[in-house]
Scaffold this motif. Structure first.
Motif, PDB file in Angstrom:
ATOM      1  N   UNK A  45       0.836  -1.291   0.052  1.00 64.46           N
ATOM      2  CA  UNK A  45      -0.046  -0.024  -0.067  1.00 64.46           C
ATOM      3  C   UNK A  45       0.793   1.168  -0.046  1.00 64.46           C
ATOM      4  N   UNK A  46       0.589   2.376  -1.020  1.00 66.99           N
ATOM      5  CA  UNK A  46       1.448   3.429  -1.051  1.00 66.99           C
ATOM      6  C   UNK A  46       0.711   4.430  -0.522  1.00 66.99           C
ATOM      7  N   UNK A  47       1.501   5.488   0.105  1.00 71.51           N
ATOM      8  CA  UNK A  47       1.097   6.700   0.773  1.00 71.51           C
ATOM      9  C   UNK A  47       1.672   7.970   0.196  1.00 71.51           C
ATOM     10  N   UNK A  63       3.883   2.347   2.474  1.00 77.12           N
ATOM     11  CA  UNK A  63       3.154   2.798   3.859  1.00 77.12           C
ATOM     12  C   UNK A  63       3.804   2.126   5.000  1.00 77.12           C
ATOM     13  N   UNK A  64       4.586   1.117   4.949  1.00 73.85           N
ATOM     14  CA  UNK A  64       5.194   0.449   6.004  1.00 73.85           C
ATOM     15  C   UNK A  64       6.327   1.316   6.371  1.00 73.85           C
TER      16      UNK A  64
END
Length: 91
Positions: A3-5, A14-15
């Motif tokens: 998951x990208x932010x 994200x991590x």
């Protein structure tokens, strides 16, 4: 699946997003909301209901609110007033 932010203008996983030292209620920009009490203009009795109307009313009447002046101006004015009192007492 990763998951990208969006962080500081770039996409990162994200991590790997660094922890913040200060936490805001929201990451979304929000306007500052100020309350304004409606009042009748002392110049022409029209209703003043916003800061902009207040500024226009003051400008149109050629007046100003002393609370809007810089602190350095108020201190200089107070110093002049004290000096004038001392001069008047000596005369």
């Amino acid at each position: 699946m990763p998951v990208y932010v969006l962080y500081e203008g770039r996409l990162i996983d994200k991590r790997y997003r660094p922890a913040r030292s200060t936490h805001a209620a929201s990451d979304l920009p929000a306007p500052a909301v100020q309350s304004f009490e409606t009042y009748a203009s002392p110049v022409d009795d029209s209703t003043i209901s916003s800061h902009r109307q207040r500024d226009r009313d003051l400008h149109a009447s050629g007046s100003y609110d002393p609370r809007d002046t810089p602190a350095s101006f108020r201190r200089a004015k107070d110093a002049r007033r004290q000096s004038n009192k001392r001069s008047a007492a000596l005369a």
